[in-house]
Write a protein that holds these residues in place. Structure first.
Motif, mmCIF file in Angstrom:
data_model
loop_
_atom_site.group_PDB
_atom_site.id
_atom_site.type_symbol
_atom_site.label_atom_id
_atom_site.label_comp_id
_atom_site.label_asym_id
_atom_site.label_seq_id
_atom_site.Cartn_x
_atom_site.Cartn_y
_atom_site.Cartn_z
ATOM 1 N N GLU A 177 -12.092 -5.241 16.009
ATOM 2 C CA GLU A 177 -11.848 -4.302 14.920
ATOM 3 C C GLU A 177 -10.596 -4.747 14.177
ATOM 4 O O GLU A 177 -9.580 -5.083 14.796
ATOM 5 C CB GLU A 177 -11.665 -2.878 15.449
ATOM 6 N N VAL A 178 -10.679 -4.757 12.853
ATOM 7 C CA VAL A 178 -9.568 -5.223 12.022
ATOM 8 C C VAL A 178 -9.221 -4.131 11.018
ATOM 9 O O VAL A 178 -10.111 -3.610 10.324
ATOM 10 C CB VAL A 178 -9.928 -6.525 11.273
ATOM 11 N N THR A 179 -7.947 -3.784 10.926
ATOM 12 C CA THR A 179 -7.508 -2.841 9.902
ATOM 13 C C THR A 179 -7.282 -3.604 8.599
ATOM 14 O O THR A 179 -7.180 -4.832 8.570
ATOM 15 C CB THR A 179 -6.208 -2.134 10.297
ATOM 16 N N TRP A 180 -7.174 -2.863 7.504
ATOM 17 C CA TRP A 180 -6.927 -3.497 6.209
ATOM 18 C C TRP A 180 -5.525 -4.094 6.136
ATOM 19 O O TRP A 180 -5.244 -4.915 5.252
ATOM 20 C CB TRP A 180 -7.144 -2.490 5.081
ATOM 21 N N GLU A 181 -4.675 -3.711 7.076
ATOM 22 C CA GLU A 181 -3.340 -4.322 7.157
ATOM 23 C C GLU A 181 -3.354 -5.577 8.022
ATOM 24 O O GLU A 181 -2.313 -6.211 8.209
ATOM 25 C CB GLU A 181 -2.340 -3.314 7.719
ATOM 26 N N GLY A 182 -4.512 -5.925 8.609
ATOM 27 C CA GLY A 182 -4.628 -7.167 9.364
ATOM 28 C C GLY A 182 -4.402 -7.042 10.854
ATOM 29 O O GLY A 182 -4.323 -8.056 11.555
ATOM 30 N N VAL A 183 -4.329 -5.823 11.379
ATOM 31 C CA VAL A 183 -4.150 -5.638 12.822
ATOM 32 C C VAL A 183 -5.510 -5.821 13.509
ATOM 33 O O VAL A 183 -6.493 -5.169 13.139
ATOM 34 C CB VAL A 183 -3.574 -4.247 13.136
ATOM 35 N N VAL A 184 -5.549 -6.688 14.525
ATOM 36 C CA VAL A 184 -6.795 -7.020 15.213
ATOM 37 C C VAL A 184 -6.751 -6.499 16.641
ATOM 38 O O VAL A 184 -5.799 -6.750 17.375
ATOM 39 C CB VAL A 184 -7.021 -8.552 15.245
ATOM 40 N N THR A 185 -7.789 -5.757 17.030
ATOM 41 C CA THR A 185 -7.930 -5.288 18.408
ATOM 42 C C THR A 185 -9.388 -5.481 18.834
ATOM 43 O O THR A 185 -10.276 -5.650 18.002
ATOM 44 C CB THR A 185 -7.562 -3.795 18.547
ATOM 45 N N THR A 186 -9.608 -5.455 20.159
ATOM 46 C CA THR A 186 -10.981 -5.504 20.665
ATOM 47 C C THR A 186 -11.588 -4.113 20.567
ATOM 48 O O THR A 186 -11.049 -3.153 21.111
ATOM 49 C CB THR A 186 -11.002 -5.987 22.120
ATOM 50 N N TRP A 187 -12.725 -4.002 19.864
ATOM 51 C CA TRP A 187 -13.377 -2.700 19.701
ATOM 52 C C TRP A 187 -14.313 -2.408 20.866
ATOM 53 O O TRP A 187 -14.349 -1.290 21.369
ATOM 54 C CB TRP A 187 -14.136 -2.667 18.373
ATOM 55 N N VAL A 188 -15.080 -3.408 21.297
ATOM 56 C CA VAL A 188 -15.995 -3.212 22.415
ATOM 57 C C VAL A 188 -16.253 -4.550 23.093
ATOM 58 O O VAL A 188 -16.208 -5.606 22.454
ATOM 59 C CB VAL A 188 -17.332 -2.580 21.945
ATOM 60 N N GLU A 189 -16.510 -4.498 24.392
ATOM 61 C CA GLU A 189 -16.956 -5.654 25.152
ATOM 62 C C GLU A 189 -18.320 -5.344 25.754
ATOM 63 O O GLU A 189 -18.662 -4.189 25.980
ATOM 64 C CB GLU A 189 -15.961 -5.983 26.268
ATOM 65 N N GLY A 190 -19.095 -6.409 26.019
ATOM 66 C CA GLY A 190 -20.350 -6.202 26.729
ATOM 67 C C GLY A 190 -21.612 -6.543 25.967
ATOM 68 O O GLY A 190 -22.705 -6.457 26.531
#
Length: 320
Positions: A177-190
């Motif tokens: 998942e990426v915000t419009w400010e460029g922050v990247v996180t894992t949204w889901v695994e599997g």
């Protein structure tokens, strides 16, 4: 999509003689049809209606050939159609395609693959650069939203105003998942080798095509805060069919491009599968027509060819 992996799986598909399957009942749809341009569905606020120049399951070559192979496809809220071309020895291009299937390049970048539209512009995955891009088709300006995303393939904007990014490398099972400010996180695994994505009509489920490993269509539940639940494999396809892009119609049926075998599968809300179209050579990404384009046809890109496709569905797609 990683074309090297595609070539490997294409060879395997020839040996295996792939046919798609699922937990539901399968069926055969229409065969390839004569070439033709997209039919207009009416403009100026008129009620959307299916065009009459194409039958359900009919496959038409849509307009002139593109200058390179194509992958991403999206319509914006004004009904403008955009596709991405992929070049091995030059920059990729974003093409704007008219209803008569003529086109013009509106932007260039080192890598442009999966596309989605947003009021801010066209969101694009840069599979060779690991970047997520925002493109202004009016000016050709390309802005980097985020970097370091591995091999970003498909993108979808979310109801809660972020961007989900898939990566179908073998061994990959996460959607970022990426915000419009460029922050990247894992949204889901599997979800193994995730690729095309589309939300359900009520936005409580994300449908995801898995391409190389455990090929099929997966469901990811989504809560009111935009958080993902546990993914489940909903529909299986044979090894080597290469599920790729997805789309959804106004009745909740999900469509999956089975790339190597040149088919488009229709999955109804109960999980039953019908092969609604065949001879859609290396269909990659899918989008229902918007604006003056037929709202009851799927428009498809061509991963290993330069001919765009139009496929008659006979059901209204969702409206932007």
């Amino acid at each position: 999509m990683n074309k090297c992996l595609m070539l490997i799986f294409a060879a395997l598909a020839v040996v295996a003689g792939c046919e798609s399957e699922s937990s539901g009942n399968g069926g055969t749809g229409g065969t390839g049809g004569a070439a033709g341009a997209g039919g207009a569905a009416g403009a100026g606020g008129a009620a959307r209606a299916c065009a009459t120049d194409i039958d359900v399951g009919e496959v038409q070559a849509f307009g002139m050939e593109t200058p390179a192979t194509t992958e991403g496809i999206t319509f914006d809220a004004d009904g403008n159609l955009f596709v991405s071309t992929t070049e091995s020895n030059a920059d990729d291009e974003l093409l704007q395609v008219a209803v008569d299937a003529t086109f013009e390049p509106v932007a260039q970048a080192e890598s442009i693959l999966g596309l989605d539209s947003d009021p801010r512009g066209i969101v694009a995955a840069g599979i060779r650069t690991g970047k997520l891009l925002l493109i202004d088709p009016a000016t050709g300006t390309v802005e980097v939203i985020a970097e370091g995303l591995g091999d970003p393939n498909f993108v979808v904007t979310t109801p809660w105003d972020t961007i989900l990014v898939s990566d179908d490398r073998v061994g990959e099972n996460t959607i970022d998942e990426v915000t419009w400010e460029g922050v990247v996180t894992t949204w889901v695994e599997g979800v193994p080798t995730p690729n095309g994505m589309v939300f359900s009509l009520d936005e409580t489920t994300l449908y995801v095509a898995s391409t190389f490993e455990e090929p099929g269509l997966w469901r990811v539940p989504v809560n009111e805060s935009g958080e993902a639940g546990m993914p489940e494999k909903w529909v299986s396809f044979d090894e080597g069919t290469i599920p790729d892009g997805v789309a959804i119609d106004s009745e909740g049926n999900v469509y999956v491009a089975l790339n190597i075998v040149g088919q488009i599968a229709q999955v109804d809300p109960d999980g039953n599968v019908t092969i609604i179209a065949e001879q859609v050579s290396t269909a990659a990404s899918l989008a229902f027509g918007q604006g003056e384009f037929d709202p009851c046809s799927i428009y498809a890109t061509n991963l290993f060819g330069t001919q765009l496709w139009r496929v008659g569905i006979g059901i209204l797609g969702t409206e932007k």
